[in-house]
Design a protein around this motif. Sequence first.
Motif, PDB file in Angstrom:
ATOM      1  N   GLY A 159     -43.495   0.301  -5.003  1.00  0.00           N
ATOM      2  CA  GLY A 159     -42.103   0.239  -5.424  1.00  0.00           C
ATOM      3  C   GLY A 159     -41.222  -0.288  -4.313  1.00  0.00           C
ATOM      4  N   VAL A 160     -40.470  -1.333  -4.602  1.00  0.00           N
ATOM      5  CA  VAL A 160     -39.602  -1.950  -3.602  1.00  0.00           C
ATOM      6  C   VAL A 160     -38.157  -1.842  -4.070  1.00  0.00           C
ATOM      7  CG1 VAL A 160     -38.976  -4.081  -2.432  1.00  0.00           C
ATOM      8  CG2 VAL A 160     -41.378  -3.536  -2.816  1.00  0.00           C
ATOM      9  N   PRO A 161     -37.310  -1.120  -3.344  1.00  0.00           N
ATOM     10  CA  PRO A 161     -35.903  -1.010  -3.743  1.00  0.00           C
ATOM     11  C   PRO A 161     -35.228  -2.380  -3.746  1.00  0.00           C
ATOM     12  CG  PRO A 161     -36.461   0.592  -2.040  1.00  0.00           C
ATOM     13  CD  PRO A 161     -37.616  -0.347  -2.131  1.00  0.00           C
ATOM     14  N   GLY A 162     -34.299  -2.554  -4.644  1.00  0.00           N
ATOM     15  CA  GLY A 162     -33.520  -3.784  -4.650  1.00  0.00           C
ATOM     16  C   GLY A 162     -33.990  -4.826  -5.636  1.00  0.00           C
ATOM     17  N   THR A 163     -35.067  -4.555  -6.374  1.00  0.00           N
ATOM     18  CA  THR A 163     -35.527  -5.509  -7.379  1.00  0.00           C
ATOM     19  C   THR A 163     -35.631  -4.829  -8.732  1.00  0.00           C
ATOM     20  OG1 THR A 163     -37.294  -7.023  -8.024  1.00  0.00           O
ATOM     21  CG2 THR A 163     -37.960  -5.041  -6.848  1.00  0.00           C
ATOM     22  N   GLU A 164     -35.260  -5.554  -9.760  1.00  0.00           N
ATOM     23  CA  GLU A 164     -35.408  -5.041 -11.115  1.00  0.00           C
ATOM     24  C   GLU A 164     -36.581  -5.707 -11.827  1.00  0.00           C
ATOM     25  OE1 GLU A 164     -33.824  -2.478 -12.306  1.00  0.00           O
ATOM     26  OE2 GLU A 164     -32.773  -2.334 -10.388  1.00  0.00           O
ATOM     27  N   SER A 165     -37.163  -6.738 -11.218  1.00  0.00           N
ATOM     28  CA  SER A 165     -38.307  -7.432 -11.809  1.00  0.00           C
ATOM     29  C   SER A 165     -39.600  -6.853 -11.268  1.00  0.00           C
ATOM     30  CB  SER A 165     -38.228  -8.931 -11.494  1.00  0.00           C
ATOM     31  OG  SER A 165     -37.052  -9.500 -12.027  1.00  0.00           O
ATOM     32  N   SER A 166     -40.711  -7.261 -11.860  1.00  0.00           N
ATOM     33  CA  SER A 166     -42.026  -6.844 -11.380  1.00  0.00           C
ATOM     34  C   SER A 166     -42.870  -8.078 -11.084  1.00  0.00           C
ATOM     35  CB  SER A 166     -42.726  -5.949 -12.405  1.00  0.00           C
ATOM     36  OG  SER A 166     -42.811  -6.587 -13.669  1.00  0.00           O
ATOM     37  N   TYR A 167     -43.777  -7.924 -10.127  1.00  0.00           N
ATOM     38  CA  TYR A 167     -44.589  -9.028  -9.632  1.00  0.00           C
ATOM     39  C   TYR A 167     -46.048  -8.582  -9.606  1.00  0.00           C
ATOM     40  CZ  TYR A 167     -40.066 -10.832  -8.129  1.00  0.00           C
ATOM     41  OH  TYR A 167     -38.769 -11.267  -8.104  1.00  0.00           O
ATOM     42  N   ILE A 228     -48.190 -13.311 -11.601  1.00  0.00           N
ATOM     43  CA  ILE A 228     -47.084 -13.278 -12.554  1.00  0.00           C
ATOM     44  C   ILE A 228     -45.826 -12.892 -11.788  1.00  0.00           C
ATOM     45  CG2 ILE A 228     -46.121 -12.107 -14.577  1.00  0.00           C
ATOM     46  CD1 ILE A 228     -49.048 -11.487 -15.395  1.00  0.00           C
ATOM     47  N   SER A 229     -44.765 -13.710 -11.901  1.00  0.00           N
ATOM     48  CA  SER A 229     -43.513 -13.362 -11.231  1.00  0.00           C
ATOM     49  C   SER A 229     -42.408 -14.325 -11.653  1.00  0.00           C
ATOM     50  CB  SER A 229     -43.701 -13.456  -9.709  1.00  0.00           C
ATOM     51  OG  SER A 229     -43.967 -14.805  -9.318  1.00  0.00           O
ATOM     52  N   PRO A 230     -41.193 -13.798 -11.799  1.00  0.00           N
ATOM     53  CA  PRO A 230     -40.886 -12.376 -11.993  1.00  0.00           C
ATOM     54  C   PRO A 230     -41.002 -12.026 -13.468  1.00  0.00           C
ATOM     55  CG  PRO A 230     -38.862 -13.628 -11.846  1.00  0.00           C
ATOM     56  CD  PRO A 230     -39.977 -14.625 -11.707  1.00  0.00           C
ATOM     57  N   SER A 231     -41.196 -10.752 -13.758  1.00  0.00           N
ATOM     58  CA  SER A 231     -41.375 -10.313 -15.142  1.00  0.00           C
ATOM     59  C   SER A 231     -40.687  -8.962 -15.325  1.00  0.00           C
ATOM     60  CB  SER A 231     -42.867 -10.184 -15.464  1.00  0.00           C
ATOM     61  OG  SER A 231     -43.075  -9.575 -16.715  1.00  0.00           O
ATOM     62  N   SER A 232     -40.195  -8.713 -16.531  1.00  0.00           N
ATOM     63  CA  SER A 232     -39.598  -7.407 -16.803  1.00  0.00           C
ATOM     64  C   SER A 232     -40.665  -6.318 -16.829  1.00  0.00           C
ATOM     65  CB  SER A 232     -38.841  -7.429 -18.135  1.00  0.00           C
ATOM     66  OG  SER A 232     -39.716  -7.807 -19.184  1.00  0.00           O
ATOM     67  N   ASN A 233     -41.893  -6.682 -17.246  1.00  0.00           N
ATOM     68  CA  ASN A 233     -43.027  -5.753 -17.231  1.00  0.00           C
ATOM     69  C   ASN A 233     -44.292  -6.567 -17.013  1.00  0.00           C
ATOM     70  OD1 ASN A 233     -45.197  -3.963 -17.856  1.00  0.00           O
ATOM     71  ND2 ASN A 233     -43.780  -2.671 -19.026  1.00  0.00           N
ATOM     72  N   ALA A 234     -44.704  -6.697 -15.753  1.00  0.00           N
ATOM     73  CA  ALA A 234     -45.847  -7.547 -15.411  1.00  0.00           C
ATOM     74  C   ALA A 234     -47.146  -7.010 -15.983  1.00  0.00           C
ATOM     75  CB  ALA A 234     -45.950  -7.682 -13.898  1.00  0.00           C
TER      76      ALA A 234
END
Length: 382
Positions: A159-167, A228-234
């Motif tokens: 988990g990385v703070p500051g991002t709303e996307s997933s990679y 896959i990047s960026p995605s709402s749900n990778a």
Amino acid sequence: YQQAVQWIRDMLYYAKFDVEHLKVACTNYLDSVADCKRSATDMEYAVWAKLRYKEYCLSNINTVLHQAKVLDIVKKRLLQSPQEVVAKLEALQQHITNPERMRIHVGGSVTNIKNPKSVWTQHFLPPNVAAHPAPSRVPPYPPGNSRLNAIKGETRIAGVPGTESSYFSRYCRAFQGVTDEKNARASVLCKYLDNGDGPLWDTLRGGGFTYGFGTGFDSHQGTLDFSISPSSNAAVCYKEAVKVFQDFLNKTTEFNTSELAGAKSCVIHDLVSAVGSVTDVLSASLSNYQLGLPIEPCYTTLAIAAVNAVTEADLQQMLQEYFPVLLGGDTTTTLICNPNKVEEMKLCLQDFGFSDVAVVETEPFCALSKNYLPKLALDGDP
């Protein structure tokens, strides 16, 4: 030309390290690190590299996480014992300017200069530095896979703070060697799969699952990657991608002749563009030399001929050989998302059959708190 060679000599061998300038430079670098810490993309790459590469691999050392710690140490030492820092920099300067370790590649119009090589022999090295009879070739690069952490079928979520996307990134072992005959087939296959009008694009981008994706063989590291990047749900996006790959594997989706021609054209364009200017040719010449690639005939010429020879049967053979491992064999998977979505992603992957799924605690070293810095285990002198 002679004057330019002498200028290069003066910069490499006679440069002196001024403590005040070093302090300014260190402060400037620390300021740029602070900007990187506010960039979700930079932080995501840093976490991904920490999970994928060994601790002392350059890909890991060059990330914001390592730089922030080392630069802070250097800044303190510049205040406490500046001459010690200067001495270390001078030792590094002597190390990298040792003639035994140096190779010179000149790009430009030197054909009208009489004996352009002898100018370097006569005017490059200072009088106090002995010339070294250069061997025919520099020592070979260490195997690219020596930089990777072991592949054990692991899945790691950070988990990385500051991002709303997933990679998402998943890789497995594949063939190794820049001159391997499979290189051309692998390049064409990846271009085919990543085609903007292909099944993967229609399903993933067209279905709104992600803004970007990519397949890639790295013949130096000996890996096959899917990202896959960026995605709402990778995690959900990967499930959809697997369906497309399975259709190719069981031949429900067949390779198309016209799309194969388009993929070849894209690969050839990339090869030609890589040597499109004098600077590009110089860079290619240096890297080809270090990798031991042939000079005559030109590696680019050989690669283009190999790409033109790729057939649909070659693509199917590569697909059947490596993609089953990527989808269900010994792999390493990393997924990076907002800390609030970690448990959701973990459940999605477990429901899809991922067994060894672990959450990596990242918030402390993303924040680079002083209490956490010793745990980065960066032993030795920076």
